[in-house]
Design a protein around this motif. Structure first.
Motif, PDB file in Angstrom:
ATOM      1  N   GLY A 127     -16.445  35.946  31.092  1.00  0.00           N
ATOM      2  CA  GLY A 127     -16.795  37.358  31.084  1.00  0.00           C
ATOM      3  C   GLY A 127     -17.443  37.828  32.369  1.00  0.00           C
ATOM      4  O   GLY A 127     -17.363  38.997  32.726  1.00  0.00           O
ATOM      5  N   ASP A 128     -18.122  36.896  33.092  1.00  0.00           N
ATOM      6  CA  ASP A 128     -18.846  37.237  34.315  1.00  0.00           C
ATOM      7  C   ASP A 128     -19.809  38.400  34.079  1.00  0.00           C
ATOM      8  O   ASP A 128     -19.991  39.266  34.931  1.00  0.00           O
ATOM      9  CB  ASP A 128     -17.880  37.548  35.460  1.00  0.00           C
ATOM     10  CG  ASP A 128     -17.049  36.329  35.859  1.00  0.00           C
ATOM     11  OD1 ASP A 128     -17.428  35.213  35.470  1.00  0.00           O
ATOM     12  OD2 ASP A 128     -16.023  36.495  36.534  1.00  0.00           O
ATOM     13  N   ILE A 169     -13.516  49.218  31.158  1.00  0.00           N
ATOM     14  CA  ILE A 169     -13.311  47.797  31.443  1.00  0.00           C
ATOM     15  C   ILE A 169     -12.476  47.170  30.328  1.00  0.00           C
ATOM     16  O   ILE A 169     -12.697  47.443  29.146  1.00  0.00           O
ATOM     17  CB  ILE A 169     -14.655  47.053  31.536  1.00  0.00           C
ATOM     18  CG1 ILE A 169     -15.483  47.586  32.716  1.00  0.00           C
ATOM     19  CG2 ILE A 169     -14.441  45.548  31.683  1.00  0.00           C
ATOM     20  CD1 ILE A 169     -16.897  47.042  32.748  1.00  0.00           C
ATOM     21  N   VAL A 170     -11.522  46.322  30.729  1.00  0.00           N
ATOM     22  CA  VAL A 170     -10.779  45.508  29.765  1.00  0.00           C
ATOM     23  C   VAL A 170     -10.790  44.058  30.253  1.00  0.00           C
ATOM     24  O   VAL A 170     -10.378  43.769  31.385  1.00  0.00           O
ATOM     25  CB  VAL A 170      -9.320  45.979  29.603  1.00  0.00           C
ATOM     26  CG1 VAL A 170      -8.586  45.072  28.607  1.00  0.00           C
ATOM     27  CG2 VAL A 170      -9.265  47.428  29.137  1.00  0.00           C
ATOM     28  N   LEU A 171     -11.296  43.163  29.421  1.00  0.00           N
ATOM     29  CA  LEU A 171     -11.262  41.727  29.706  1.00  0.00           C
ATOM     30  C   LEU A 171     -10.043  41.114  29.015  1.00  0.00           C
ATOM     31  O   LEU A 171      -9.801  41.383  27.828  1.00  0.00           O
ATOM     32  CB  LEU A 171     -12.518  41.035  29.188  1.00  0.00           C
ATOM     33  CG  LEU A 171     -13.756  40.992  30.083  1.00  0.00           C
ATOM     34  CD1 LEU A 171     -14.262  42.387  30.389  1.00  0.00           C
ATOM     35  CD2 LEU A 171     -14.845  40.144  29.447  1.00  0.00           C
ATOM     36  N   GLY A 189     -19.781  47.902  23.874  1.00  0.00           N
ATOM     37  CA  GLY A 189     -18.456  48.244  23.364  1.00  0.00           C
ATOM     38  C   GLY A 189     -17.335  47.980  24.360  1.00  0.00           C
ATOM     39  O   GLY A 189     -16.341  48.724  24.404  1.00  0.00           O
ATOM     40  N   ILE A 190     -17.471  46.936  25.157  1.00  0.00           N
ATOM     41  CA  ILE A 190     -16.447  46.595  26.147  1.00  0.00           C
ATOM     42  C   ILE A 190     -15.226  46.023  25.429  1.00  0.00           C
ATOM     43  O   ILE A 190     -15.348  45.192  24.529  1.00  0.00           O
ATOM     44  CB  ILE A 190     -16.996  45.584  27.167  1.00  0.00           C
ATOM     45  CG1 ILE A 190     -18.126  46.227  27.972  1.00  0.00           C
ATOM     46  CG2 ILE A 190     -15.887  45.087  28.092  1.00  0.00           C
ATOM     47  CD1 ILE A 190     -18.863  45.261  28.875  1.00  0.00           C
ATOM     48  N   LYS A 191     -14.053  46.458  25.847  1.00  0.00           N
ATOM     49  CA  LYS A 191     -12.810  46.005  25.211  1.00  0.00           C
ATOM     50  C   LYS A 191     -12.443  44.628  25.738  1.00  0.00           C
ATOM     51  O   LYS A 191     -12.326  44.424  26.953  1.00  0.00           O
ATOM     52  CB  LYS A 191     -11.679  46.988  25.469  1.00  0.00           C
ATOM     53  CG  LYS A 191     -10.455  46.743  24.585  1.00  0.00           C
ATOM     54  CD  LYS A 191      -9.540  47.947  24.559  1.00  0.00           C
ATOM     55  CE  LYS A 191      -8.436  47.817  23.526  1.00  0.00           C
ATOM     56  NZ  LYS A 191      -8.965  47.775  22.136  1.00  0.00           N
ATOM     57  N   VAL A 192     -12.251  43.683  24.831  1.00  0.00           N
ATOM     58  CA  VAL A 192     -11.952  42.306  25.203  1.00  0.00           C
ATOM     59  C   VAL A 192     -10.759  41.807  24.395  1.00  0.00           C
ATOM     60  O   VAL A 192     -10.719  41.965  23.168  1.00  0.00           O
ATOM     61  CB  VAL A 192     -13.162  41.375  24.945  1.00  0.00           C
ATOM     62  CG1 VAL A 192     -12.829  39.952  25.364  1.00  0.00           C
ATOM     63  CG2 VAL A 192     -14.397  41.877  25.679  1.00  0.00           C
ATOM     64  N   LEU A 222      -7.482  45.447  39.525  1.00  0.00           N
ATOM     65  CA  LEU A 222      -7.175  44.197  38.834  1.00  0.00           C
ATOM     66  C   LEU A 222      -7.925  43.061  39.513  1.00  0.00           C
ATOM     67  O   LEU A 222      -7.715  42.786  40.698  1.00  0.00           O
ATOM     68  CB  LEU A 222      -5.678  43.916  38.876  1.00  0.00           C
ATOM     69  CG  LEU A 222      -5.260  42.525  38.372  1.00  0.00           C
ATOM     70  CD1 LEU A 222      -5.547  42.359  36.879  1.00  0.00           C
ATOM     71  CD2 LEU A 222      -3.789  42.252  38.672  1.00  0.00           C
ATOM     72  N   SER A 223      -8.802  42.413  38.767  1.00  0.00           N
ATOM     73  CA  SER A 223      -9.518  41.247  39.262  1.00  0.00           C
ATOM     74  C   SER A 223      -8.949  40.018  38.556  1.00  0.00           C
ATOM     75  O   SER A 223      -9.237  39.771  37.386  1.00  0.00           O
ATOM     76  CB  SER A 223     -11.018  41.388  38.991  1.00  0.00           C
ATOM     77  OG  SER A 223     -11.746  40.417  39.686  1.00  0.00           O
TER      78      SER A 223
END
Length: 298
Positions: A127-128, A169-171, A189-192, A222-223
């Protein structure tokens, strides 16, 4: 990918964000694997801006909160930010080569200066999202996404004036999240999409939902951490985690992102040639970059 005729490449030969040596040679390995020739074959002009200067490791100082190489990472991140901002000013597509994932602190600091509502796809086993209080190791390569949410040590968060919105953000590919990161993901509430979702839904649905989630941003960064892929595909990474995304799933993801036209910048990180097998991981990085820039099977 956004319609740009010129791709700018900059290398960040940095291994300060973690303890395992060798990832500083990642930019050279990716270049050696034929990145520029691949982009030229797809019809792009390429400007290689070279590598930014990165100093050696720094001792722990008072106020460092036991973060490893904090002062050196801050200095390198400022150099990355300056270099990426020059690329943006030159109106080229920024493609940054790492180096450990802490380089994203500078990359996103620059991109957030340019775009007011940037989206981020974090393609990574991790997740960093750690901060000094939750990090098990003190390694800053486990913190760049948190830093760009304005969380963490002030020396790091001050590098960028603007921050990412959690909803942008999307992981993708997560399978090694620390407890503090899980709590933060749920709180913000980050989308993963963990490997569970990828296995259950398939990569097509994951990318379709990612595109829908980020469609209202004014550009997507994009990372791409090569440890998102399974170590069988990419052995040359510093923190491999078994059970990862396949080579073909990753190509599909890049192909769909290329078709979406959302991607406005990208980085390829955590390639470690010392741990690799005949530059296999760098070659995967180049192949995936090809798909991201529009290469097709037919």
């Amino acid at each position: 990918m956004k319609e740009m005729n010129t791709v700018g490449i900059v290398g960040v030969p940095m291994d300060l964000g973690q303890e395992r040596r060798g990832v500083d040679m990642g930019p050279s390995a990716i270049r050696y694997a034929g990145l520029q020739d691949r982009l030229l074959s797809l019809g792009y002009s390429v400007i290689d801006y070279g590598d930014i200067p990165v100093k050696g490791r720094s001792p722990v100082q008072i106020g460092d909160a036991n973060l490893k190489n904090l002062q050196s990472v801050v200095e390198a991140s400022l150099n990355v930010k300056e270099s990426v901002m020059k690329m943006l000013k030159d109106d080229v597509f920024p493609l940054i080569l790492g180096g450990d994932h802490s380089i994203s602190i500078g990359t996103l600091a620059a991109i957030n200066e340019k775009r007011q509502n940037v989206g981020v796809i974090w393609y990574d086993a991790h997740g960093d999202l750690n901060i000094p209080e939750t990090s098990p190791s003190g390694n800053i390569h486990g913190m760049p996404l948190a830093v760009n949410l304005n969380l963490g040590h002030s020396s790091l968060t001050s590098i960028g004036a603007h921050k990412i919105k959690p909803e942008n953000i999307v992981l993708i590919g997560a399978r090694a999240l620390d407890e503090g990161e899980k709590e933060l993901i749920q709180r913000l509430g980050i989308k993963v999409f963990t490997m569970h979702e990828i296995d259950r839904m398939g990569m097509t649905a994951v990318i379709e939902q990612t595109i829908s989630h980020l469609k209202d941003t004014d550009g997507v960064h994009l990372s791409l951490d090569l440890d998102a892929l399974d170590p069988m595909e990419c052995p040359g990474v510093g923190t491999p985690v078994r059970g990862g995304i396949t080579y073909r799933e990753s190509h599909l993801a890049m192909e769909m992102l290329a078709e979406s036209g959302l991607i406005t910048s990208a980085e390829l990180v955590e390639v470690n040639p010392i741990l690799d097998d005949r530059n296999q991981t760098a070659e995967v990085a180049v192949a995936l970059a090809g798909s991201l820039f529009g290469d097709k099977l037919l």
